[in-house]
Design a protein around this motif. Structure first.
Motif, PDB file in Angstrom:
ATOM      1  N   GLU B 219       0.733  -1.171  -0.139  1.00 13.02           N
ATOM      2  CA  GLU B 219      -0.085  -0.038  -0.098  1.00 13.02           C
ATOM      3  C   GLU B 219       0.843   1.385  -0.034  1.00 13.02           C
ATOM      4  O   GLU B 219       0.277   2.263  -0.549  1.00 13.02           O
ATOM      5  CB  GLU B 219      -0.965   0.034   1.202  1.00 13.02           C
ATOM      6  CG  GLU B 219      -2.150  -0.807   0.768  1.00 13.02           C
ATOM      7  CD  GLU B 219      -3.223  -1.140   2.083  1.00 13.02           C
ATOM      8  OE1 GLU B 219      -2.849  -0.614   3.069  1.00 13.02           O
ATOM      9  OE2 GLU B 219      -3.938  -2.121   1.982  1.00 13.02           O
ATOM     10  N   VAL B 220       2.004   1.281   0.435  1.00 14.32           N
ATOM     11  CA  VAL B 220       2.664   2.312   0.515  1.00 14.32           C
ATOM     12  C   VAL B 220       3.982   2.489  -0.548  1.00 14.32           C
ATOM     13  O   VAL B 220       4.381   3.400  -0.761  1.00 14.32           O
ATOM     14  CB  VAL B 220       3.589   2.610   2.139  1.00 14.32           C
ATOM     15  CG1 VAL B 220       2.562   2.722   3.182  1.00 14.32           C
ATOM     16  CG2 VAL B 220       4.529   1.425   2.179  1.00 14.32           C
ATOM     17  N   PRO B 222       5.462   3.288  -3.698  1.00 14.71           N
ATOM     18  CA  PRO B 222       5.123   4.311  -4.642  1.00 14.71           C
ATOM     19  C   PRO B 222       4.854   3.776  -5.852  1.00 14.71           C
ATOM     20  O   PRO B 222       4.069   4.276  -6.640  1.00 14.71           O
ATOM     21  CB  PRO B 222       6.657   4.964  -4.780  1.00 14.71           C
ATOM     22  CG  PRO B 222       7.542   4.090  -4.243  1.00 14.71           C
ATOM     23  CD  PRO B 222       6.680   3.377  -3.221  1.00 14.71           C
ATOM     24  N   VAL B 225       1.040   3.369  -6.074  1.00 17.33           N
ATOM     25  CA  VAL B 225       0.531   4.874  -5.871  1.00 17.33           C
ATOM     26  C   VAL B 225       0.513   5.291  -7.350  1.00 17.33           C
ATOM     27  O   VAL B 225      -0.559   5.773  -7.799  1.00 17.33           O
ATOM     28  CB  VAL B 225       1.498   5.821  -5.090  1.00 17.33           C
ATOM     29  CG1 VAL B 225       0.880   7.156  -5.276  1.00 17.33           C
ATOM     30  CG2 VAL B 225       1.249   5.439  -3.714  1.00 17.33           C
ATOM     31  N   ALA B 229      -2.745   5.485  -9.794  1.00 12.84           N
ATOM     32  CA  ALA B 229      -3.017   6.873 -10.409  1.00 12.84           C
ATOM     33  C   ALA B 229      -3.281   6.991 -12.028  1.00 12.84           C
ATOM     34  O   ALA B 229      -4.092   7.444 -12.739  1.00 12.84           O
ATOM     35  CB  ALA B 229      -1.922   8.058 -10.234  1.00 12.84           C
ATOM     36  N   GLY B 241      -6.574  11.673  -5.377  1.00 13.64           N
ATOM     37  CA  GLY B 241      -5.680  11.239  -4.533  1.00 13.64           C
ATOM     38  C   GLY B 241      -4.358  10.642  -5.066  1.00 13.64           C
ATOM     39  O   GLY B 241      -3.228  11.098  -4.798  1.00 13.64           O
ATOM     40  N   PRO B 242      -4.494   9.664  -5.904  1.00 14.23           N
ATOM     41  CA  PRO B 242      -3.402   8.778  -6.274  1.00 14.23           C
ATOM     42  C   PRO B 242      -2.526   9.836  -7.127  1.00 14.23           C
ATOM     43  O   PRO B 242      -1.265   9.785  -7.025  1.00 14.23           O
ATOM     44  CB  PRO B 242      -3.661   7.755  -7.100  1.00 14.23           C
ATOM     45  CG  PRO B 242      -5.041   7.710  -7.168  1.00 14.23           C
ATOM     46  CD  PRO B 242      -5.940   8.784  -6.256  1.00 14.23           C
ATOM     47  N   LEU B 244      -2.007  13.044  -6.791  1.00 17.20           N
ATOM     48  CA  LEU B 244      -1.265  13.990  -5.746  1.00 17.20           C
ATOM     49  C   LEU B 244      -0.253  13.378  -5.125  1.00 17.20           C
ATOM     50  O   LEU B 244       0.865  13.855  -5.199  1.00 17.20           O
ATOM     51  CB  LEU B 244      -2.223  14.583  -5.033  1.00 17.20           C
ATOM     52  CG  LEU B 244      -1.574  15.745  -3.969  1.00 17.20           C
ATOM     53  CD1 LEU B 244      -1.197  16.952  -4.730  1.00 17.20           C
ATOM     54  CD2 LEU B 244      -2.799  15.882  -2.848  1.00 17.20           C
ATOM     55  N   GLN B 245      -0.600  11.998  -4.750  1.00 12.73           N
ATOM     56  CA  GLN B 245       0.504  11.173  -4.101  1.00 12.73           C
ATOM     57  C   GLN B 245       1.678  10.839  -5.114  1.00 12.73           C
ATOM     58  O   GLN B 245       2.939  10.908  -4.662  1.00 12.73           O
ATOM     59  CB  GLN B 245      -0.221   9.945  -3.544  1.00 12.73           C
ATOM     60  CG  GLN B 245      -0.764   9.991  -2.235  1.00 12.73           C
ATOM     61  CD  GLN B 245      -1.347   8.545  -1.844  1.00 12.73           C
ATOM     62  OE1 GLN B 245      -0.637   7.673  -1.488  1.00 12.73           O
ATOM     63  NE2 GLN B 245      -2.614   8.449  -1.780  1.00 12.73           N
ATOM     64  N   THR B 246       1.285  10.702  -6.508  1.00 15.36           N
ATOM     65  CA  THR B 246       2.431  10.398  -7.248  1.00 15.36           C
ATOM     66  C   THR B 246       3.318  11.609  -7.471  1.00 15.36           C
ATOM     67  O   THR B 246       4.512  11.414  -7.520  1.00 15.36           O
ATOM     68  CB  THR B 246       1.638   9.828  -8.625  1.00 15.36           C
ATOM     69  OG1 THR B 246       0.862   8.871  -8.562  1.00 15.36           O
ATOM     70  CG2 THR B 246       2.946   9.739  -9.849  1.00 15.36           C
ATOM     71  N   LEU B 248       3.868  14.075  -5.368  1.00 17.14           N
ATOM     72  CA  LEU B 248       4.545  14.018  -3.903  1.00 17.14           C
ATOM     73  C   LEU B 248       5.898  13.147  -4.112  1.00 17.14           C
ATOM     74  O   LEU B 248       6.875  13.423  -3.759  1.00 17.14           O
ATOM     75  CB  LEU B 248       3.651  14.086  -3.073  1.00 17.14           C
ATOM     76  CG  LEU B 248       2.684  15.068  -2.622  1.00 17.14           C
ATOM     77  CD1 LEU B 248       1.824  14.605  -1.459  1.00 17.14           C
ATOM     78  CD2 LEU B 248       3.443  16.330  -2.379  1.00 17.14           C
ATOM     79  N   TRP B 249       5.553  11.826  -4.505  1.00 16.66           N
ATOM     80  CA  TRP B 249       6.502  10.990  -4.335  1.00 16.66           C
ATOM     81  C   TRP B 249       7.494  11.400  -5.518  1.00 16.66           C
ATOM     82  O   TRP B 249       8.941  11.331  -5.201  1.00 16.66           O
ATOM     83  CB  TRP B 249       6.028   9.406  -4.912  1.00 16.66           C
ATOM     84  CG  TRP B 249       5.568   8.738  -3.803  1.00 16.66           C
ATOM     85  CD1 TRP B 249       4.642   8.350  -3.319  1.00 16.66           C
ATOM     86  CD2 TRP B 249       6.674   8.055  -3.114  1.00 16.66           C
ATOM     87  NE1 TRP B 249       4.602   7.354  -2.232  1.00 16.66           N
ATOM     88  CE2 TRP B 249       5.794   7.347  -2.136  1.00 16.66           C
ATOM     89  CE3 TRP B 249       8.137   7.959  -2.942  1.00 16.66           C
ATOM     90  CZ2 TRP B 249       6.530   6.485  -1.065  1.00 16.66           C
ATOM     91  CZ3 TRP B 249       8.684   7.046  -1.950  1.00 16.66           C
ATOM     92  CH2 TRP B 249       7.951   6.365  -0.897  1.00 16.66           C
TER      93      TRP B 249
END
Lengths: 323, 269
Positions: B219-220, B222, B225, B229, B241-242, B244-246, B248-249
């Motif tokens: 789940e964590v 990348p 993630v 996305a 969500g995904p 944005l997380q991508t 950020l990663w």
């Protein structure tokens, strides 16, 4: 005098190793200057500092009057660099490599192609222009390397061991190219492990060892200092050894060395050989071996480090060498 | 040395403009791309491996994992695009290391060109190769029955996001390329790290089918993630969500690895 390259007190360390331990150089514009030394002497490090690829820890240097650190971009516009480490792209063709460099130097596509064709022609590579460089022979490869460093018509050319590993013919061809360039006013800094190469090309030679210039002078001065050639005589009868030593000393003007049953003496004049032969003949000494050969880098070094052991600076030694 | 020895036309300029640097970058990118012409194997590498992966996973594992090949393709294709992109970033480090060990990099650095152009040119060329791989996977996927759920905008968004992420990830490749002694070691690193990293994500198998202890990592990861996305953009489902997380990663990877890579490169040369 106008100096295309000047270096003062260059020091460069790699970890615990000191590659350059305070090197001073002054290369007059339009001349060939040879840096002569064995592997690991610091020749390549010196070239990399002067070609703006590496920063010295201490000291400073100028090329074409521009500081190699502060004005590196200007220096790069004046220089060409050829060495084992400054290479062309093996996966491209010869023509593409030269086109790439021409384009990077700001030539239009047409001009870069034209310049590339001309250089390939000059270096006898026209037939191989469209072949990938990895299919080139060693000699072709070196010629292309040199051509690549000439695309921008450099005023100062660094040649780092340009003929190491080349056959004699390719080596002679490359020497001719260097002579032509110098005739056109290019200043060349050449590093080499071969005394003969420095002798053939350079007006002045600095001998480098352990990051220091241990001797400097014209090829003639260096050869005089180190015994440009070595004459070896081995009498057939060991009993004649003493007589041979006496004759050799008289003919060569310096004290010979005796190793086992052979007498060796440094000579600076090839005419010593016929004189030696006639003297041996007159003394009726049968000879098992008689040879005259050029001093190798080893002998230059032996000779130079020998002088250093006497606690005399190598540079001043040159002036005391018997002519 | 006086300026008298320099002809006025050759009087060297003191600095380089950004426009010149970009021109150098494009020229050097051309150099990396024209290599493909002479080494068609590279294009095959770039094309055959991903296509083979898609075919194998769709028809060998698909029915077992998702019940049908078609359903599995929809689930897996966005993920395999991420995996392929990560493997492809190794090209950057491989090429850079090749240039460093063969001496091409020094030849370039001795030229009056922008200091950043050799690296930028390589990254630009590799980004073009990435775009080719993404398009190829989408094309092959479409032929096999993959249906885009969010129209052109989704496809454009997926392209842009994946390219942005690989651009960031390529700094890891640059760092490896700078640190290892020979090009092949970059490949070895790629296999050692990217294989486990991508297989312990949800790109091939849904998270809930894995053992509990592994799910926490999946789940964590990348890769999960980014795959989520891309699924959102290409197929449907949560996007914001995904994505944005991508981003950020990507930003995090770039912030950490770009300075390390640049510092490593400075030390190496």
């Amino acid at each position: 005098m106008d100096h295309a390259i000047r270096a003062e007190g260059l020091v460069r360390r790699f970890g615990a190793t000191t590659a350059l331990a305070g090197v001073d150089l002054a290369v007059p514009t339009g001349t060939v200057f040879g840096l002569l030394g064995p592997n690991g002497a610091g020749k390549t490090t010196a070239v990399r500092v002067l070609a703006t690829l590496l920063r010295a820890d201490e000291g400073h240097a100028t090329v074409g009057g521009f500081d190699v650190v502060r004005d590196a971009h200007r220096v790069r516009q004046l220089i060409g660099l050829t060495g084992q480490y400054a290479s062309v792209d093996e996966t491209l063709t010869g023509a593409e490599n030269l086109l790439l460099i021409g384009r990077l130097l700001g030539l239009s596509r047409a001009d870069a192609k034209q310049r590339g064709r001309q250089l390939l022609d000059d270096f006898g590579l026209s037939d191989a222009a469209d072949r990938a460089v990895k299919t080139f022979s060693g000699g072709m490869r070196r010629r292309l390397d040199l051509a690549a460093s000439l695309v921008g018509r450099p005023q100062v050319l660094f040649l780092d061991e340009p003929t190491t590993g080349l056959d004699p013919r390719s080596r002679n061809d490359l020497w001719d190219v260097v002579r032509t360039l110098v005739a056109d006013g290019v200043t060349v800094l050449l590093t080499t492990q071969y005394l003969e190469e420095a002798d053939q090309l350079a007006g002045e030679i600095a001998v480098v060892d352990h990051g220091r210039v241990i001797a400097q002078g014209t090829p003639e001065e260096l050869k005089a200092k180190t015994g440009g050639q070595t004459l070896t005589v081995r009498p057939a009868d060991v009993a004649d050894l003493g007589t041979v030593v006496a004759i050799a000393a008289e003919v060569a003007g310096v004290t010979p060395e005796v190793a086992q049953t052979a007498v060796t003496v440094a000579v600076n004049d090839a005419r010593v050989l016929p004189v030696m032969v006639s003297r041996l003949d007159a003394a009726e000494i049968p000879v098992a071996e008689l040879a005259l050969r050029g001093a190798s880098l080893d002998e230059v070094f032996l000779s130079l480090t020998g002088h250093r052991a006497e606690d005399a600076p190598a540079d001043t030694d040159l002036e005391r060498t018997p002519a | 040395m006086t300026s008298a020895t320099l002809s006025p036309a050759l009087a060297p300029a003191r600095r380089l403009g950004v426009a010149a640097g970009l021109r150098h970058t494009f020229t050097l990118a051309w150099r990396s791309l024209v290599q493909i012409k002479h080494n068609p194997m590279e294009l095959l590498d770039l094309s055959i491996q991903p296509v083979m992966f898609v075919l194998l996973f769709t028809y060998v594992f698909g029915p077992a994992i998702a019940g049908s090949s078609g359903e599995y393709l929809t689930f897996m294709l966005p993920g395999i695009m991420v995996q392929n992109a990560l493997f492809a970033t190794m090209t950057t480090g491989f090429g850079l290391n090749n240039d460093l060990t063969k001496g091409v990099f020094d030849r370039l650095r001795a030229l009056p060109i922008a200091r950043w152009a050799p690296l930028a040119g390589r990254i630009l060329a590799d980004t073009v190769k990435q775009a080719w791989s993404i398009a190829l996977l989408l094309g092959v996927g479409s032929i096999l029955g993959f249906r885009v759920g969010n129209g052109v905008l989704g496809v454009v968004g997926a392209f842009a996001l994946l390219l942005a992420f690989t651009l960031a990830a390529s700094w890891i490749s640059v760092l490896v390329g700078v640190l290892v002694s020979e090009p092949d070691k970059v490949q070895i690193f790629g296999f050692m790290v990217i294989f486990p990293l991508t297989f312990t994500s949800n790109i091939f198998v849904p998270t809930d089918r894995m053992p509990g202890w592994l799910q926490n990592w999946v789940e964590v990861n990348p890769v999960t993630v980014v795959a989520d996305a891309l699924r959102g953009l290409l197929v449907g489902g949560p996007v914001a969500g995904p994505v944005l997380q991508t981003l950020l990663w990507g930003a995090g990877i770039a912030v950490i690895f770009a300075p390390l890579a640049v510092r490593g490169l400075r030390r190496r040369v």
